[in-house]
Design a protein around this motif. Structure first.
Motif, PDB file in Angstrom:
ATOM      1  N   THR A 258       6.653  -5.108  -1.465  1.00  0.00           N
ATOM      2  CA  THR A 258       5.882  -6.339  -1.670  1.00  0.00           C
ATOM      3  C   THR A 258       4.397  -6.009  -1.815  1.00  0.00           C
ATOM      4  OG1 THR A 258       7.388  -7.919  -0.645  1.00  0.00           O
ATOM      5  CG2 THR A 258       5.065  -8.452  -0.524  1.00  0.00           C
ATOM      6  N   THR A 259       3.790  -6.625  -2.832  1.00  0.00           N
ATOM      7  CA  THR A 259       2.346  -6.513  -3.030  1.00  0.00           C
ATOM      8  C   THR A 259       1.710  -7.804  -2.542  1.00  0.00           C
ATOM      9  OG1 THR A 259       2.813  -5.292  -5.054  1.00  0.00           O
ATOM     10  CG2 THR A 259       0.549  -6.090  -4.765  1.00  0.00           C
ATOM     11  N   LEU A 260       0.720  -7.675  -1.662  1.00  0.00           N
ATOM     12  CA  LEU A 260      -0.050  -8.847  -1.232  1.00  0.00           C
ATOM     13  C   LEU A 260      -1.439  -8.729  -1.842  1.00  0.00           C
ATOM     14  CD1 LEU A 260       0.930  -9.047   2.571  1.00  0.00           C
ATOM     15  CD2 LEU A 260       1.956 -10.261   0.627  1.00  0.00           C
ATOM     16  N   ARG A 261      -1.797  -9.678  -2.697  1.00  0.00           N
ATOM     17  CA  ARG A 261      -3.142  -9.679  -3.282  1.00  0.00           C
ATOM     18  C   ARG A 261      -4.055 -10.541  -2.398  1.00  0.00           C
ATOM     19  NH1 ARG A 261      -1.374 -10.365  -9.549  1.00  0.00           N
ATOM     20  NH2 ARG A 261      -0.765  -8.186  -9.881  1.00  0.00           N
ATOM     21  N   LEU A 262      -5.043  -9.888  -1.797  1.00  0.00           N
ATOM     22  CA  LEU A 262      -5.887 -10.554  -0.802  1.00  0.00           C
ATOM     23  C   LEU A 262      -7.193 -11.050  -1.401  1.00  0.00           C
ATOM     24  CD1 LEU A 262      -5.650  -7.869   2.051  1.00  0.00           C
ATOM     25  CD2 LEU A 262      -3.999  -9.663   1.481  1.00  0.00           C
ATOM     26  N   GLY A 263      -7.717 -12.111  -0.784  1.00  0.00           N
ATOM     27  CA  GLY A 263      -9.095 -12.514  -1.058  1.00  0.00           C
ATOM     28  C   GLY A 263     -10.038 -11.605  -0.272  1.00  0.00           C
ATOM     29  N   GLY A 264     -11.352 -11.823  -0.419  1.00  0.00           N
ATOM     30  CA  GLY A 264     -12.335 -11.065   0.364  1.00  0.00           C
ATOM     31  C   GLY A 264     -12.079 -11.303   1.843  1.00  0.00           C
ATOM     32  N   ILE A 265     -12.022 -10.221   2.615  1.00  0.00           N
ATOM     33  CA  ILE A 265     -11.603 -10.352   4.019  1.00  0.00           C
ATOM     34  C   ILE A 265     -12.820 -10.597   4.917  1.00  0.00           C
ATOM     35  CG2 ILE A 265     -10.449  -9.185   5.941  1.00  0.00           C
ATOM     36  CD1 ILE A 265      -9.062  -7.431   3.751  1.00  0.00           C
ATOM     37  N   TYR A 266     -12.697 -11.650   5.744  1.00  0.00           N
ATOM     38  CA  TYR A 266     -13.764 -11.925   6.712  1.00  0.00           C
ATOM     39  C   TYR A 266     -13.133 -12.047   8.103  1.00  0.00           C
ATOM     40  CZ  TYR A 266     -12.092 -16.756   6.705  1.00  0.00           C
ATOM     41  OH  TYR A 266     -11.317 -17.875   6.827  1.00  0.00           O
ATOM     42  N   GLY A 267     -13.972 -12.121   9.109  1.00  0.00           N
ATOM     43  CA  GLY A 267     -13.475 -12.268  10.476  1.00  0.00           C
ATOM     44  C   GLY A 267     -14.506 -11.681  11.432  1.00  0.00           C
ATOM     45  N   PRO A 268     -14.107 -11.473  12.700  1.00  0.00           N
ATOM     46  CA  PRO A 268     -15.045 -10.926  13.676  1.00  0.00           C
ATOM     47  C   PRO A 268     -15.611  -9.589  13.188  1.00  0.00           C
ATOM     48  CG  PRO A 268     -12.977 -11.586  14.706  1.00  0.00           C
ATOM     49  CD  PRO A 268     -12.771 -11.736  13.242  1.00  0.00           C
ATOM     50  N   GLY A 269     -16.934  -9.482  13.199  1.00  0.00           N
ATOM     51  CA  GLY A 269     -17.558  -8.237  12.730  1.00  0.00           C
ATOM     52  C   GLY A 269     -17.741  -8.196  11.218  1.00  0.00           C
ATOM     53  N   ARG A 270     -17.118  -9.113  10.510  1.00  0.00           N
ATOM     54  CA  ARG A 270     -17.319  -9.207   9.046  1.00  0.00           C
ATOM     55  C   ARG A 270     -17.632 -10.662   8.714  1.00  0.00           C
ATOM     56  NH1 ARG A 270     -13.189  -5.774   5.268  1.00  0.00           N
ATOM     57  NH2 ARG A 270     -13.689  -3.750   6.156  1.00  0.00           N
ATOM     58  N   GLU A 271     -18.806 -11.103   9.172  1.00  0.00           N
ATOM     59  CA  GLU A 271     -19.179 -12.511   9.011  1.00  0.00           C
ATOM     60  C   GLU A 271     -19.784 -12.715   7.620  1.00  0.00           C
ATOM     61  OE1 GLU A 271     -19.638 -10.945  11.917  1.00  0.00           O
ATOM     62  OE2 GLU A 271     -18.611 -12.204  13.398  1.00  0.00           O
ATOM     63  N   ILE A 272     -18.942 -12.853   6.625  1.00  0.00           N
ATOM     64  CA  ILE A 272     -19.426 -12.996   5.244  1.00  0.00           C
ATOM     65  C   ILE A 272     -20.406 -14.176   5.118  1.00  0.00           C
ATOM     66  CG2 ILE A 272     -18.651 -13.621   2.900  1.00  0.00           C
ATOM     67  CD1 ILE A 272     -16.470 -11.458   3.329  1.00  0.00           C
ATOM     68  N   PRO A 273     -20.176 -15.332   5.804  1.00  0.00           N
ATOM     69  CA  PRO A 273     -21.161 -16.416   5.702  1.00  0.00           C
ATOM     70  C   PRO A 273     -22.563 -15.978   6.119  1.00  0.00           C
ATOM     71  CG  PRO A 273     -19.117 -17.279   6.565  1.00  0.00           C
ATOM     72  CD  PRO A 273     -18.960 -15.786   6.518  1.00  0.00           C
ATOM     73  N   ASP A 274     -22.681 -15.060   7.085  1.00  0.00           N
ATOM     74  CA  ASP A 274     -24.017 -14.564   7.465  1.00  0.00           C
ATOM     75  C   ASP A 274     -24.679 -13.863   6.284  1.00  0.00           C
ATOM     76  OD1 ASP A 274     -24.251 -15.416  10.066  1.00  0.00           O
ATOM     77  OD2 ASP A 274     -23.447 -13.580  10.953  1.00  0.00           O
ATOM     78  N   TRP A 275     -23.870 -13.110   5.515  1.00  0.00           N
ATOM     79  CA  TRP A 275     -24.429 -12.396   4.364  1.00  0.00           C
ATOM     80  C   TRP A 275     -24.903 -13.415   3.322  1.00  0.00           C
ATOM     81  CZ3 TRP A 275     -19.750  -8.537   3.468  1.00  0.00           C
ATOM     82  CH2 TRP A 275     -19.518  -7.844   4.666  1.00  0.00           C
ATOM     83  N   LEU A 276     -24.132 -14.499   3.142  1.00  0.00           N
ATOM     84  CA  LEU A 276     -24.536 -15.521   2.171  1.00  0.00           C
ATOM     85  C   LEU A 276     -25.800 -16.232   2.649  1.00  0.00           C
ATOM     86  CD1 LEU A 276     -20.986 -17.013   1.418  1.00  0.00           C
ATOM     87  CD2 LEU A 276     -22.309 -15.523  -0.087  1.00  0.00           C
ATOM     88  N   LEU A 277     -25.837 -16.528   3.955  1.00  0.00           N
ATOM     89  CA  LEU A 277     -26.988 -17.262   4.503  1.00  0.00           C
ATOM     90  C   LEU A 277     -28.263 -16.425   4.498  1.00  0.00           C
ATOM     91  CD1 LEU A 277     -25.226 -19.088   7.460  1.00  0.00           C
ATOM     92  CD2 LEU A 277     -26.406 -20.197   5.551  1.00  0.00           C
ATOM     93  N   ALA A 278     -28.107 -15.109   4.437  1.00  0.00           N
ATOM     94  CA  ALA A 278     -29.298 -14.242   4.416  1.00  0.00           C
ATOM     95  C   ALA A 278     -30.147 -14.522   3.177  1.00  0.00           C
ATOM     96  CB  ALA A 278     -28.870 -12.773   4.451  1.00  0.00           C
TER      97      ALA A 278
END
Ligand SMILES: NC(=O)c1ccc[n+]([C@@H]2O[C@H](COP(=O)([O-])OP(=O)(O)OC[C@H]3O[C@@H](n4cnc5c(N)ncnc54)[C@H](OP(=O)(O)O)[C@@H]3O)[C@@H](O)[C@H]2O)c1
Length: 313
Positions: free
Chosen positions: A184-204
């Motif tokens: 099975t292939t799982l195609r993932l979106g950009g991964i975020y979570g604890p330690g990878r706070e993508i919204p912080d990068w956007l808000l920068a």
């Protein structure tokens, strides 16, 4: 005629997944951000877990979370992948890491030379006991669909060399399917979570001009939802191709506008750019995996981020 088993899968997916008293033998190739979380969860469930890292300096810390920590480096000719002979489930969670800028040859090393070694080890397996192979791939493969609804059958963008390498790795692993090997292939979106706070990068970028296109629609997924999706596929022992993304389907500009408004920051000014090369602009559908009974713990990256901020206050 294909039988529609979605109702059965939904029922199985909604039940607690039993673990045999002895557990299974499972392996995670690439114990990075997702791989290590998965390995820890499986070990806690009673499975015997083998995990790999590319760095000798990580072996000791990884040994806390897996039964056997092994070195695997796609550039090495000394890799010992013989543990694949005895595993019931193998997750391929490799990605180029450790550098800010990843060049094409580094992608080629992981997604071509590394995958070739893994495929040879699976093909050389003596055992005919069932093996489930789960590859973590990327929705980046879809490229520019003008923001339209995009499912697993939609065209992929093979013009970009990174996408071509990723698509090649998917095909090589899928070709290993047999009576006793499911893939099975799982195609993932950009991964975020604890330690990878993508919204912080956007808000920068709040209050600033950004040389990128804000109207592109990317896709996202929380790390723990990736782990749940892998766990579900391992339990169902399926072959297939599934997108694993949250429900957001919003442009980068809309996401940052929401975040900035919620936090009281000035908005980002998106200037557009001709230089953006690997574009993902697609409303990626997660309906196929939901039909298997998969339930998102975090349907919206925005809600997750704002809830974690208020919990921290
Ligand atoms: N991150 C994303 O936003 C994203 C988006 C879509 C899909 N994915 C896919 O999701 C999976 C998990 O991603 P992640 O963010 O958890 O990855 P990650 O944290 O970057 O971890 C990658 C793992 O691959 C290992 N690795 C790196 N280069 C290697 C090489 N040359 N040979 C062998 N192993 C190598 C790393 O070794 P070390 O332990 O030494 O670091 C690490 O264990 C990957 O398959 C990735 O392609 C990720």
């Amino acid at each position: 005629m294909e039988t529609d088993l979605s109702a059965l899968y939904q029922l199985l997916g909604s039940r607690d997944r039993p673990v045999l008293p002895s557990g299974e033998q499972r392996a995670v190739l690439g114990c990075g951000y997702v791989g290590q979380t998965l390995a820890r969860q499986w070990r806690a469930q009673g499975h015997a877990v083998t995990g790999t890292t590319r760095r000798a300096s990580r072996l000791e810390s990884l040994s806390q979370w897996v039964d056997e920590a092994i070195l695997f480096d796609s550039e090495s000719s000394k890799n010992d992948l013989s543990f694949i002979n005895t595993v019931d489930c193998l997750v391929v969670a490799l990605a180029p890491t450790g550098q800010q800028y990843v060049d094409l040859d580094t992608y080629r090393s992981v997604f071509s030379r590394g995958i070739d070694q893994i495929c040879s080890a699976i093909a050389a397996r003596q055992s005919s006991s069932p093996l489930t192979v789960i590859q973590l791939s990327s929705c980046g493969l879809y490229g520019d669909h003008g923001g339209a609804l995009t499912c697993e059958q939609s065209r992929i963008d093979l013009l970009h060399p990174i996408n071509a390498l990723l698509a090649g790795s998917e095909s090589k692993l899928q070709e290993l399917r047999s009576d006793h090997v499911s893939v099975t292939t799982l195609r993932l979106g950009g991964i975020y979570g604890p330690g990878r706070e993508i919204p912080d990068w956007l808000l920068a970028a709040a209050g600033q001009q950004v040389e990128r296109c804000g109207h592109h629609v990317p896709c996202w997924i929380h790390r723990d939802d990736v782990v749940e999706a892998v766990d579900l596929i391992a339990a169902l022992n399926l072959s297939g191709l599934y997108n694993v993304v949250d429900d957001l389907q919003l442009s980068k500009q809309t996401i940052t506008d929401h975040l900035c408004a919620a936090i009281g920051l000035p908005q980002v000014e998106w200037m557009g750019s001709e230089r953006e090369q690997r574009v993902l602009h697609a409303a990626v559908s997660n309906q196929s995996i939901k039909r298997l009974g998969f339930q998102l713990q975090y349907p919206s990256m925005i809600d997750w981020y704002l809830a974690s901020r208020s919990a921290a206050v």
